[in-house]
Every structure is written in C-alpha cells, then in structure tokens.
Design an enzyme around this catalytic site. Structure first.
Site, PDB file in Angstrom:
ATOM      1  N   CYS A   2     -62.470   4.277  18.302  1.00 28.50           N
ATOM      2  CA  CYS A   2     -63.674   4.366  19.125  1.00 28.50           C
ATOM      3  C   CYS A   2     -63.722   3.114  19.983  1.00 28.50           C
ATOM      4  O   CYS A   2     -63.959   2.018  19.487  1.00 28.50           O
ATOM      5  CB  CYS A   2     -64.935   4.463  18.265  1.00 28.50           C
ATOM      6  SG  CYS A   2     -66.475   4.461  19.225  1.00 28.50           S
ATOM      7  N   GLU A 114     -63.286   9.576  24.541  1.00 32.79           N
ATOM      8  CA  GLU A 114     -61.904   9.426  24.108  1.00 32.79           C
ATOM      9  C   GLU A 114     -61.003   9.994  25.195  1.00 32.79           C
ATOM     10  O   GLU A 114     -61.364  10.956  25.876  1.00 32.79           O
ATOM     11  CB  GLU A 114     -61.656  10.140  22.777  1.00 32.79           C
ATOM     12  CG  GLU A 114     -60.356   9.771  22.106  1.00 32.79           C
ATOM     13  CD  GLU A 114     -60.228   8.281  21.848  1.00 32.79           C
ATOM     14  OE1 GLU A 114     -59.596   7.592  22.694  1.00 32.79           O
ATOM     15  OE2 GLU A 114     -60.745   7.801  20.828  1.00 32.79           O
TER      16      GLU A 114
END
Length: 271
Positions: A2, A114
């Site tokens: 992340c 992402e």
C-alpha cells in the site's frame, strides 16, 4: 503493498464511525485524495490520555506521520521505507515486533490505489524505439462504500538532538499492515481488466471488519497467538476495483476527480 490511498472523511465522521472519544481540533487534516508516504494521516488508537492520571485507555483520533520510525533508530531517514509491515512476519521483525504487541491502530481510508504490474516488463515499440508501457492505476474500495479500516501499528521516536520541550522532539509514526491479496472474484469487476485483487498486485492492505476493531485496538491484548489470529483476511467479495486516471501517479495532483471511474484502462496502458 500500500503506497498511496485516499482519505476524505472528516474527524467528526471518523469519530462517529469508530466511537472516538477524544480528538484535538488543531490536529484536523484536510481531505486528501492522494496520500503518499511521509504525509500526516489520521489514525484511530486506544491509549491513556497524557497527564490525565487515569491509566484506562481512551479511544482517540490522532495525527501521525506515515512511515514508521523504530524507537531505537538513530535517525528518521528510513521512514519512507517503513510504510508497510507484512502480516506474516511483523511479529518477528525488530522494527515491528514491539508496536505489534503494544501499539496497534487503524488507519481509516476511502480506499487505496494500486498499479497493475502483471506486464510491467513488457515493451512497446514507439516510433522504432522501445518504451515501457505505462502502468494503469486502480482504486480499490469496499463495495458498500464504507470506511476502509486498514490495520496499522504506531511507534514513538525521540530526536535526541532537540531538547525535551521542543515541539518536534518526539515523532509519532505509523505503518500499514499488508497481507496477500484476495484471489477470489471482486464484489463488482470492470468489464475489462482484473477479476480479483491478486490480478492487480500480490499484496493489499489488511482490512479489519468492524467485529475486529475493538480487539485490535485493545492495548491489554498482548498474546501473540491471539493477535496473529486477528490478521486473518476478511471474507471475500467485500471489495471492488476500477481503473482511474494516471493523474494519480503524480503525487502533486490531489482532488476528488482522482477517484473518477474510467470505463476502461487509459489508452497506452496495459493490463
């Protein structure tokens, strides 16, 4: 992993969602649709109030810097590399072991970004020259639009070069815990592109469902096996993902338009 997320809820909204009893108005952060490493973030934690004389933990909303600095570090220079802690090994790593046992938190988010990496080594022929294809960013969020409660840990670091009364003598920093990405089908999937989170990236931030919030935040829970049990992935099908503009790839861009859903990946990017 992340490495970027969005967090637009106000402290009042977060207080209502997590049952926060205390937050400092001067620590209020503006909505941020492109949170990057080393930025300040809101976290939820249970901890006794400083100088209150009462040892009982109070649920608080605090502002911490994203990028954990271990208490024993000589300097904070490595913080940007400590934004994530792997759920499988954080009970073993010297940087994360003590925070995992004693200082756990929740990092609230709208969702996280992402970049598709399945073809990150594929080359494109552009005007006779090889050029690497751009990566397509996706935004991942709970299907029902609820808060994405990312499991986190936090730590305090003392800057020995400053006097104790200096406002920057103590650093409060945090890290987001990651786990293997879900391999099952997404709650809703775009017409083109990934069918599961693992198609986007092999790792994802560990999402805590509401039934685990109290146990995760409770500083009285120190049994390692019990705590590791809280790191189990949530049920499948709770997440959705959709492609967003590559504008989010530039940390200087910020605004709700970054969350705009694209009908398909941008031209020139690959899945």
């Amino acid at each position: 992993m992340c490495g970027r997320f969005a967090a637009s809820r106000t402290p009042r909204e977060l207080a209502a969602i997590f049952g926060v009893e205390r937050w400092e108005p001067q620590e209020t952060l503006a909505p941020d649709w492109n949170v990057a490493p080393t930025k300040e973030v809101h976290v939820v934690l249970d901890r006794p109030l400083k100088d209150a004389g009462d040892p009982r933990p109070v649920r608080q909303l605090r502002v911490l810097k994203w990028g954990l600095v271990p208490s024993w570090a000589k300097s904070p220079e490595g913080a940007a590399r400590m934004i994530n802690a792997r759920s499988e090994t954080l009970h073993e790593k010297p940087s994360f072991r003590r925070p995992f046992a004693q200082r756990r938190c929740i990092v609230p988010a709208d969702g996280y970004y992402e970049w598709v990496t399945a073809h990150d080594e594929r080359q494109l022929e552009v005007e006779g020259k090889k050029k690497r294809a751009r990566k397509q960013p996706y935004f991942v969020l709970p299907t029902d639009g609820s808060v994405f409660a990312m499991a986190g840990i936090y730590e305090f670091w003392r800057d020995g070069t400053l006097p104790p009364e200096h406002p920057q003598a103590w650093w409060a920093t945090c890290s987001v815990i990651t786990a293997e990405a879900e391999t099952g089908p997404l709650g809703t999937a775009p017409a083109e592109g990934p069918r599961s989170l693992s198609d986007i990236h092999p790792r994802m931030p560990l999402m805590l469902t509401p039934d685990r919030w109290d146990a995760w935040l409770d500083p009285a829970r120190t049994d390692e096996d019990e705590l590791r049990g809280l790191l189990a992935p949530p049920p499948g099908g709770l997440m959705r993902a959709y492609p967003v503009s590559t504008a989010v790839s530039n940390v200087r861009n910020n605004g709700p338009e970054l969350l705009g859903e694209l009908a398909a990946p941008e031209e020139g990017t690959l899945f």
